[in-house]
Design a protein around this motif. Sequence first.
Motif: not given
Length: 628
Positions: A134-162
Amino acid sequence: MLRITAISAGAVEYLIRGCGCQHDPPNVDLERGAALAAERAAGREKGAAAYFAAAVEKGDPAGYWFGTGMAAMGLKFESGEIANPDDVRAVFGQLRRPESTEKDPEFLGRRPPTYKTEAQRFEALKAQEKGPISKERLQELEQQAASTDTRKGVAYYDFTFSAPKSVSVYWAALLAAGATEQAAAVAAAHDKAVEIAIAYADEHIVSTRTGWHGARVSGNESVGRFEAGRGSVWTLWRHSTSRANEPQLHTHGGMLNRTTTADGEVRALDGAAFRAYKEAIAAAYVRALEQGVSEATGARFALRADGLAREIVGVDPGLCAEASTRRGQVQERVAELVAAYVERNGREPGGLGRKAMADMATLDTRAAKTSESGPVAVAAWGAARLDRMLEVVDEVAAAGYDRSGVATTAGQVPGHAVIAAALEGQQVGADVTVEAGGRPVAGQQEVVAGVDRAKVMAAAIADVQSQYAVWTHGNLAAALDARLGDAHQLAVGVAERPAVLEQLTKEALAAAGVVRVSAPDPVAVPDELRRADGGSVFRRANHERYATTAHLAMEDGLVGLARSPVAASIGGPELAVLEVELAAAGLSPDQVAAVAGIVASGRVGDVLVGPAGAGKSHPVSARATAWG
């Protein structure tokens, strides 16, 4: 200002696209003065004016390599060498050695981890469903996908000096006035300040984890080791404009998420070790920038009326506001997000919530940089306000220093403070002895450049304790920096100031009344299990947190108060007496008001987690914060 952001593999194009096709040697020598910096940045055959005119025509200068870790990691670059975009894409984008290929990569350390994207997680969740969705179930799955397992491999750290906005506006004004040599010197002062701050960071935040860190044994500690790294690898890219094409002198310093252990193994950095030094790194940049700009142009800096930053005296605040529409867009979006949160939850968001909203607002309002960005856009912005920009140049000159007294004049050491001669012969700094366990020994010196160091340290400790329940080395370093005032008061070379401040901070941490509240070592640690900084290899570098004995005593008093039977509320003379007692116990005026308000409402148990400080929300309890 310093912002640190973890960046995934592959996200390097904005660094490269943000720069033009300049191929002049950058400034890398920390010992030179501002004039020499501009000369080397232009190349030996060019003058500073010719270099800056070319930069205006062609775009921002090319990025370059920086740092002390290239040789240990086997990278064939030298600090100061122009960065080839393809090499940057290989090293920072793919974490592979540039001499290898994408088909047959040789990675720097372990192969970068790959995680499912949000879209891939969404598709995987849909595949697990049985039957029509259902449309409602798709919205739940979208929210679940957006909020779980959000890890990422860090290649570098951006030190921004302004740079402070007044510096960017003054730089644009000099360009508009045709003072290209002075404009080049301002940009060179920014470049040098970035290098000084990064060199300081390289000494104190480079560490890595070895062994297995999967099991927790006590608090936030684990069974693996935290070892010092052998230097760091950076690529530095100076940009001229914000995404709104307004003057914003800033540098993206990409710190590769790799270092080398003593036995030659290439491993990822321990990013959590950065936090305790962020404020100290930022202070190193800001003070070096101030001193460099003052010596190059005579401009004077002073604390803004709101007390939040130091700006150049004589720069029209209205122009600074006009050059900050990007900031206004973000603030407007944050206000919208906060209002929506209050409507949903019936209360204001906490500190972490506000930070998340600020990050979201920054992304929501971000526009791609256009072909009009860079020095050409800076020139156009200034040309549209030419009369006001000429007034800025005149006002800064009128409010500034007599350049004949600047320490870079003949016979004095380049890079020293404007009134260094007035303090000649004063003690500036000395090595601070560190006892076993990494704690410095107090009382080694009494005077720094004519300033009573004991009073300065006591005032800085009081300042930082009024801001935070518990605080870090960097928090105290920033407070000391503010108490010492502008660069003139230390009378040291611009490159030496961070080291002097580091020494003062270590001694202040050993002062009477300062307590390390982070979890102690359960047993005595032998020397062979200590790093060079004195810490145990089983403890994260820079993990220490501090508070004052007065603050801890105040907490004990509040705990006793919370456990005492009280009426539903109190007021009048009784509340006034309580406020006096709280102030005597060491609470700041904001904390007194917050606690008195809680007690008056009868919610006495909230005093340990209530708001403290204007516009801030954090635990009052130092013990609760330090021990998690």
